[in-house]
Design a protein around this motif. Structure first.
Motif, short mmCIF file in Angstrom:
data_model
loop_
_atom_site.label_atom_id
_atom_site.label_comp_id
_atom_site.label_asym_id
_atom_site.label_seq_id
_atom_site.Cartn_x
_atom_site.Cartn_y
_atom_site.Cartn_z
N ARG A 170 -5.90 12.70 0.37
CA ARG A 170 -5.94 12.98 -1.07
C ARG A 170 -5.19 11.94 -1.89
O ARG A 170 -5.10 12.08 -3.11
N MET A 171 -4.65 10.92 -1.24
CA MET A 171 -3.83 9.93 -1.94
C MET A 171 -4.49 8.57 -1.89
O MET A 171 -4.52 7.90 -0.85
N SER A 172 -5.05 8.15 -3.01
CA SER A 172 -5.63 6.82 -3.13
C SER A 172 -5.62 6.44 -4.60
O SER A 172 -5.49 7.30 -5.49
N GLY A 173 -5.72 5.15 -4.86
CA GLY A 173 -5.69 4.69 -6.25
C GLY A 173 -5.46 3.19 -6.31
O GLY A 173 -5.83 2.45 -5.38
N SER A 174 -4.83 2.73 -7.38
CA SER A 174 -4.53 1.31 -7.56
C SER A 174 -3.09 1.16 -7.99
O SER A 174 -2.54 2.02 -8.70
N ASP A 175 -2.46 0.05 -7.57
CA ASP A 175 -1.08 -0.19 -7.97
C ASP A 175 -1.04 -0.86 -9.34
O ASP A 175 -2.07 -1.04 -10.01
N GLN A 199 0.83 -1.21 0.00
CA GLN A 199 0.00 0.00 0.00
C GLN A 199 0.86 1.25 0.00
O GLN A 199 0.63 2.20 -0.76
N ILE A 200 1.87 1.28 0.86
CA ILE A 200 2.73 2.46 0.96
C ILE A 200 3.56 2.62 -0.30
O ILE A 200 3.74 3.73 -0.82
N GLY A 201 4.09 1.51 -0.81
CA GLY A 201 4.90 1.57 -2.01
C GLY A 201 4.13 2.12 -3.20
O GLY A 201 4.66 2.93 -3.98
N ALA A 202 2.87 1.71 -3.33
CA ALA A 202 2.05 2.21 -4.44
C ALA A 202 1.76 3.69 -4.29
O ALA A 202 1.81 4.46 -5.26
N ALA A 203 1.47 4.13 -3.05
CA ALA A 203 1.21 5.54 -2.81
C ALA A 203 2.45 6.38 -3.10
O ALA A 203 2.36 7.47 -3.68
#
Length: 487
Positions: A94-99, A44-48
């Motif tokens: 403000r930081m969300s999404g998909s890897d 999760q952190i790596g993708a963000a």
């Protein structure tokens, strides 16, 4: 609100905390790099980080902002902590999404945020052990209570971390064994960031000298960091460990630990970071010393060129122009795209790049929620305008070629609105002009001679005109270079 304390009435925040003792400790630099890799290895952190962070293109700016944020979060003044926690929560919301594998990530995920705090605590314990100064049980428990209080300040409670220190190690080993991955963000930190680390402002005038030092220090830092990571993660991630890396790591931590014998106050991390960030045209008194150092470094760079030419990263490519601007004050489209627009360093312009600009400006001005939201909304409107004008292939982002083919589209109504909102946010007293103190809050320097001023203030029209000219790629050598273009 009273500060929480341990059973022994030792403050968990402020100058008497165990955490505060590490701020000026050189070992902390090594520990922070290690903790950042462990954070980035969490999916999760790596993708963000990969999607939103500016640590690749602007690592020194990210370092400074992270350091100041942690100072505030461990401040003895509870209102300061609460205000900073609210700012961080707005930023992460403000930081969300998909890897890249389609898995969703959310920077507000409580388990992921707990892991960030866990890596900081465990890396601090590890740094003390590796430097031959292991923490006793009581000190370790006190420090663990501080980190849990840090998490509680962010999340409202610390339930995601075990209450007892004895249970923490089982939790930590379980995450390392079962959840960490060899993410893109972790690989970038270990194998790209150190090898391509841009020079801080202090060393910007000596690119050859910086490249020579980086060529030696970069691989060493990478090897030290890999050797210090938990063995189960190294094995699962397939991270190579060069021969002798263990001894090198131990020596590095032991050498950094010798700083404890220096007189108190000789090493001040905040002063070091601020000095590295000084721009050549700053009016800070320390610039005189920095200028003298720059002169000596340029001579050393010239000698290195004669002895063994290295690729000068700052030298202009054919047709690119000077990195400091030509006589006309213009910069090439390629340079502007790379230095200013592509804040995340992924080779494209998209919303995370403009969000990073809004984040940096909000941080500089220490904006509260209403002004911060207005600034983000203005940048979001500019992004929609840019996407409509420049995204010719419809992939949701703008590459350098698309940008170069429609440069005039940058200076549309939405960009003017960004400038107006930024002016209002900077003009704290609502006087209709930016005075010297307000100007310094944004640019960290006094009025520049090339800026038109009247009655000791910068007018709205001057500010908007200068900002639009810079952000449209029309002008360089403005005060905005250190704000959004410098590393």
């Amino acid at each position: 609100m009273s500060d929480p304390t341990t059973a022994a009435e030792t403050p968990l925040f402020g100058p008497e905390s165990r955490f505060s003792a590490f701020f000026d400790d050189p070992r902390w630099a090594l520990a922070m790099i290690r903790a950042t890799v462990l954070e980035a290895a969490h999916p999760q952190i790596g993708a963000a980080l990969a999607d939103n962070s500016t640590f690749v293109a602007h690592p020194w700016r990210r370092l400074r902002n992270t350091f100041l944020s942690m100072r505030r979060m461990f401040c003895a003044d509870a209102p300061v902590r609460e205000r900073e926690a609210a700012r961080l929560n707005r930023l992460h919301a403000r930081m969300s999404g998909s890897d890249s594998r389609g898995r969703p990530y959310d920077a507000m995920d409580r388990a992921a945020r707990a892991w960030v705090v866990a890596t900081l605590f465990e890396s601090a314990v590890t740094m003390c052990r590796l430097s031959g100064q292991p923490l006793d049980r009581h000190t370790m428990e006190q420090m663990y209570a501080e980190y849990r209080s840090f998490l509680a300040a962010l999340d409202g409670d610390a339930a995601e971390l075990p209450q007892e220190l004895s249970d923490f190690w089982t939790y930590f080993e379980g995450v390392v064994e079962n959840e960490l991955e060899n993410t893109e963000a972790a690989r970038v930190i270990l194998f790209r960031l150190f090898d391509h680390l841009p020079a801080p402002a202090l060393l910007d005038g000596a690119p050859v000298l910086w490249a020579a030092g980086r060529a030696v220090a970069g691989p060493l830092l990478g090897a030290i960091t890999v050797a210090s990571l938990p063995e189960p993660f190294r094995r699962r991630a397939g991270l190579p460990e060069m021969p002798g890396a263990g001894s090198l790591m131990q020596g590095a931590y032991l050498a950094a630990g010798l700083a404890r014998f220096l007189p108190q106050g000789w090493i001040n991390a905040e002063t070091v970071i601020e000095t590295l960030s000084l721009s050549p045209d700053s009016d800070d008194p320390r610039v005189r010393t920095v200028t003298a150092l720059r002169s000596r470094m340029r001579r050393a760079s010239a000698l290195l060129r004669l002895l063994g030419p290295l690729e000068d990263a700052a030298a202009p490519r054919p047709g690119q122009g000077s990195p400091h601007g030509s006589g006309s004050g213009r910069r090439s489209a390629e340079e502007f795209f790379r230095k200013v627009l592509d804040q995340t360093g992924d080779g494209y312009l998209d919303w995370p790049d403009l969000a990073a600009m809004a984040r940096e400006l909000s941080t500089r001005l220490d904006l509260d929620e209403p002004d911060e939201t207005r600034l983000y909304d203005a940048f979001a409107a500019w992004w929609r305008e840019l996407q409509t004008a420049l995204d010719t292939d419809g992939d949701g982002r703008v590459d350098a070629d698309e940008y170069a083919g429609a440069v005039p589209s940058l200076a549309g109504p939405a960009l003017i609105r960004v400038a107006e909102v930024l002016f209002d946010a900077t003009d704290k007293d609502g006087s209709g002009g930016i005075d010297a103190d307000e100007y310094r809050a944004l640019f960290r320097t006094a009025f520049h001679r090339d800026l038109s001023t009247a009655n000791g203030t910068c007018s709205r029209s001057d500010f908007v005109g200068d900002f639009v000219a810079f952000m449209a790629g029309r002008r360089t050598s403005t005060p905005y270079d250190p704000l959004l273009a410098d590393a």
